[in-house]
Design a protein around this motif. Structure first.
Motif, PDB file in Angstrom:
ATOM      1  N   TYR A  21      -1.664   5.244   4.804  1.00 31.65           N
ATOM      2  CA  TYR A  21      -0.988   4.090   4.208  1.00 31.65           C
ATOM      3  C   TYR A  21       0.450   4.396   3.776  1.00 31.65           C
ATOM      4  O   TYR A  21       1.120   3.531   3.223  1.00 31.65           O
ATOM      5  CB  TYR A  21      -1.785   3.615   2.986  1.00 31.65           C
ATOM      6  N   ARG A  22       0.910   5.584   4.092  1.00 32.82           N
ATOM      7  CA  ARG A  22       2.210   6.038   3.597  1.00 32.82           C
ATOM      8  C   ARG A  22       3.361   5.139   4.049  1.00 32.82           C
ATOM      9  O   ARG A  22       4.374   4.992   3.338  1.00 32.82           O
ATOM     10  CB  ARG A  22       2.446   7.476   4.069  1.00 32.82           C
ATOM     11  N   HIS A  23       3.233   4.492   5.178  1.00 35.50           N
ATOM     12  CA  HIS A  23       4.307   3.639   5.701  1.00 35.50           C
ATOM     13  C   HIS A  23       3.887   2.165   5.787  1.00 35.50           C
ATOM     14  O   HIS A  23       4.546   1.380   6.477  1.00 35.50           O
ATOM     15  CB  HIS A  23       4.738   4.150   7.079  1.00 35.50           C
ATOM     16  N   ASP A  24       2.843   1.805   5.083  1.00 33.33           N
ATOM     17  CA  ASP A  24       2.324   0.438   5.141  1.00 33.33           C
ATOM     18  C   ASP A  24       3.047  -0.444   4.121  1.00 33.33           C
ATOM     19  O   ASP A  24       2.628  -0.600   2.983  1.00 33.33           O
ATOM     20  CB  ASP A  24       0.819   0.442   4.860  1.00 33.33           C
ATOM     21  N   GLU A  25       4.163  -1.039   4.550  1.00 33.31           N
ATOM     22  CA  GLU A  25       4.960  -1.910   3.684  1.00 33.31           C
ATOM     23  C   GLU A  25       4.664  -3.390   3.931  1.00 33.31           C
ATOM     24  O   GLU A  25       5.413  -4.267   3.471  1.00 33.31           O
ATOM     25  CB  GLU A  25       6.457  -1.630   3.899  1.00 33.31           C
ATOM     26  N   TRP A  26       3.599  -3.689   4.652  1.00 38.42           N
ATOM     27  CA  TRP A  26       3.166  -5.067   4.941  1.00 38.42           C
ATOM     28  C   TRP A  26       3.120  -5.868   3.644  1.00 38.42           C
ATOM     29  O   TRP A  26       2.514  -5.453   2.657  1.00 38.42           O
ATOM     30  CB  TRP A  26       1.798  -5.001   5.587  1.00 38.42           C
ATOM     31  N   ASN A  27       3.795  -7.030   3.637  1.00 43.15           N
ATOM     32  CA  ASN A  27       3.813  -7.845   2.417  1.00 43.15           C
ATOM     33  C   ASN A  27       4.239  -9.269   2.736  1.00 43.15           C
ATOM     34  O   ASN A  27       4.876  -9.529   3.764  1.00 43.15           O
ATOM     35  CB  ASN A  27       4.740  -7.223   1.371  1.00 43.15           C
ATOM     36  N   PRO A  28       3.917 -10.236   1.843  1.00 38.50           N
ATOM     37  CA  PRO A  28       4.189 -11.652   2.105  1.00 38.50           C
ATOM     38  C   PRO A  28       5.459 -12.197   1.439  1.00 38.50           C
ATOM     39  O   PRO A  28       5.633 -13.408   1.359  1.00 38.50           O
ATOM     40  CB  PRO A  28       2.952 -12.331   1.488  1.00 38.50           C
ATOM     41  N   MET A  33       0.828  -1.199   0.000  1.00 39.12           N
ATOM     42  CA  MET A  33       0.000   0.000   0.000  1.00 39.12           C
ATOM     43  C   MET A  33       0.868   1.258   0.000  1.00 39.12           C
ATOM     44  O   MET A  33       0.523   2.260  -0.633  1.00 39.12           O
ATOM     45  CB  MET A  33      -0.936  -0.012   1.204  1.00 39.12           C
ATOM     46  N   ALA A  34       2.015   1.207   0.683  1.00 41.01           N
ATOM     47  CA  ALA A  34       2.920   2.356   0.668  1.00 41.01           C
ATOM     48  C   ALA A  34       3.456   2.606  -0.736  1.00 41.01           C
ATOM     49  O   ALA A  34       3.615   3.767  -1.148  1.00 41.01           O
ATOM     50  CB  ALA A  34       4.079   2.134   1.646  1.00 41.01           C
ATOM     51  N   GLU A  35       3.735   1.556  -1.497  1.00 39.11           N
ATOM     52  CA  GLU A  35       4.149   1.728  -2.891  1.00 39.11           C
ATOM     53  C   GLU A  35       3.055   2.429  -3.691  1.00 39.11           C
ATOM     54  O   GLU A  35       3.346   3.250  -4.567  1.00 39.11           O
ATOM     55  CB  GLU A  35       4.459   0.380  -3.528  1.00 39.11           C
TER      56      GLU A  35
END
Length: 417
Positions: free
Chosen positions: A371-378, A102-104
């Motif tokens: 969402y600017r810092h939301d780098e959550w990923n799998p 989301m950050a991307e």
């Protein structure tokens, strides 16, 4: 035709397949970049008699002379490549997905706004002739208000087919959660109806250990069977989206139900579009069902000769149009990020049992800030505390024997390129 638009292609796999459609629509290929030597070798064989430059380094590629870039590298790495291209002063057509986190998505939207170049999202499934016909019917007003939609993209594959698409256990196709590759399913619903998703609930069928094509020799480490994303649209309608599933029912489906009738095409129908109205809603003297093979819109009869049922033609056509006219892209960055976000947010939902998750509207700066810092990923290679596994089951192990057999098949495939 106006002067040619000089084109660079980043990604000698999928990107190279778009060249023919791009050239029909006024682009002139000048450079190809890919970090894979076998894919670059194949491109050199095909274009070796033309004045085309070949690069393995993306920064060196961006120093070449061209006006526009098709970004078709790894699906999880599009956003950063797009941002670099925009910053270099190029127009960009990006393959799906639009972003991986989301950050991307926030960075991508702000780069498009900052640099003022055309960003076109190359989601091609809305431009199949059946979907174009449904868009025409819906936008005419004859079907009424959109209430419910379905989009499905089902693509089972053998191990040998997987070998041609993924290099091994680190490749994104080995571990990307099944919700993520969702734009082929959501794109038609959005483009036909003009609506945007605002909320998503996600559910996943877990990894099937009994399917040799998923488990066996495929080095698959995620739930590769199927998922459902139930999306609430901005007009209150619901859309049931099935992203890239591996059910044994290969094909696409799109269904649009409105308050004056419904439209549908898909598996088992041989491309036939069914338009249905209830008898009490039919104009006098007309039948409740019309079943037919739609033609192409006038002036676009040759589109069907291009890839993905004509979809590749229209993505490059509308990309060129936006560049030449300075017009709003048919699929802009805000549509692209929303279309992609349902897969990311849907996976968050599925890991929590299907709870509703927001699909943010990145047109609004105050929403982006959340969402600017939301780098959550799998991605297993980027794993850190709080980040998810690639499967709702947790870690899925693949035997050393399976990996060795897959690696041998992949090596043989690359030697044939």
């Amino acid at each position: 035709m106006a002067d040619k638009i000089k084109l660079g292609v980043y990604g000698a796999g999928r990107g190279e397949h778009l060249v023919a459609s791009a050239e029909v629509n006024g682009f002139e290929l000048t450079a190809i970049c890919d970090r894979s030597e076998p894919l670059l070798r194949r491109a050199k064989k095909k274009y070796g008699d033309r004045h085309i430059a070949f690069y393995r380094d993306y920064d060196e590629f961006l120093a070449h002379d061209f006006d526009a870039v098709i970004v078709a590298n790894y699906a999880t790495e599009h956003a950063d490549a797009v941002i670099k291209a925009l910053a270099s002063g190029r127009h960009v057509m990006s393959e799906c997905m639009a972003m991986f986190t989301m950050a991307e998505g926030v960075r991508l939207v702000e780069a498009v706004e900052r640099y003022g170049k055309v960003y076109f999202f190359a989601e091609n499934y809305p431009f199949m002739r059946q979907n174009l016909e449904m868009a025409r019917l819906y936008q005419s007003g004859d079907m009424g208000r959109f209430l419910y939609g379905e989009g499905e993209y089902i693509h089972p594959a053998t191990v040998d087919q997987r070998v041609s698409l993924m290099s091994g256990p680190e490749h994104w196709r080995s571990w990307l959660p099944v919700t993520y590759y969702c734009t082929h399913s959501m794109g038609p619903v959005m483009l036909i109806t003009g609506t945007m998703p605002v909320q998503v609930n996600g559910l996943i069928v877990p990894h099937d250990y009994d399917d040799v094509h998923q488990n066996g020799l495929g080095s698959i480490k995620m739930d590769d069977c199927m998922s459902i994303l139930m999306c609430t649209m901005d007009n209150g309608a619901l859309a049931k989206i099935m992203p890239c599933a591996k059910l044994k029912d290969h094909g696409n489906r799109c269904r649009i139900c409105c308050n004056k009738g419904s439209m549908e095409w898909g598996q088992g129908h041989d491309g036939i579009l069914r338009v249905h109205r209830e008898p009490f809603d039919c104009p006098e003297g007309t039948a409740p069902n019309a079943c037919y093979h739609p033609g192409w819109p006038e002036g676009f009869e040759d589109a069907g000769s291009q890839g993905h049922g004509g979809g590749d033609y229209f993505t490059t056509y509308y990309f060129a149009q936006a560049i030449r006219e300075g017009s709003k892209p048919k699929i802009d960055v805000y549509m692209a990020t929303a279309m992609t976000a349902i897969g990311i947010q849907g996976y968050k939902s599925a890991l929590q049992g299907g709870v509703p998750m927001e699909v943010p509207d990145f047109r609004k700066p105050e929403v982006r800030d959340r969402y600017r810092h939301d780098e959550w990923n799998p991605d297993p290679a980027r794993h850190r505390e709080g980040y998810p596994p690639s499967s709702v089951l947790g870690k899925i192990d693949v035997s050393d024997e399976s990996l060795a057999i897959f690696a041998a098949k992949r090596k043989a495939y690359e030697e044939r390129l």
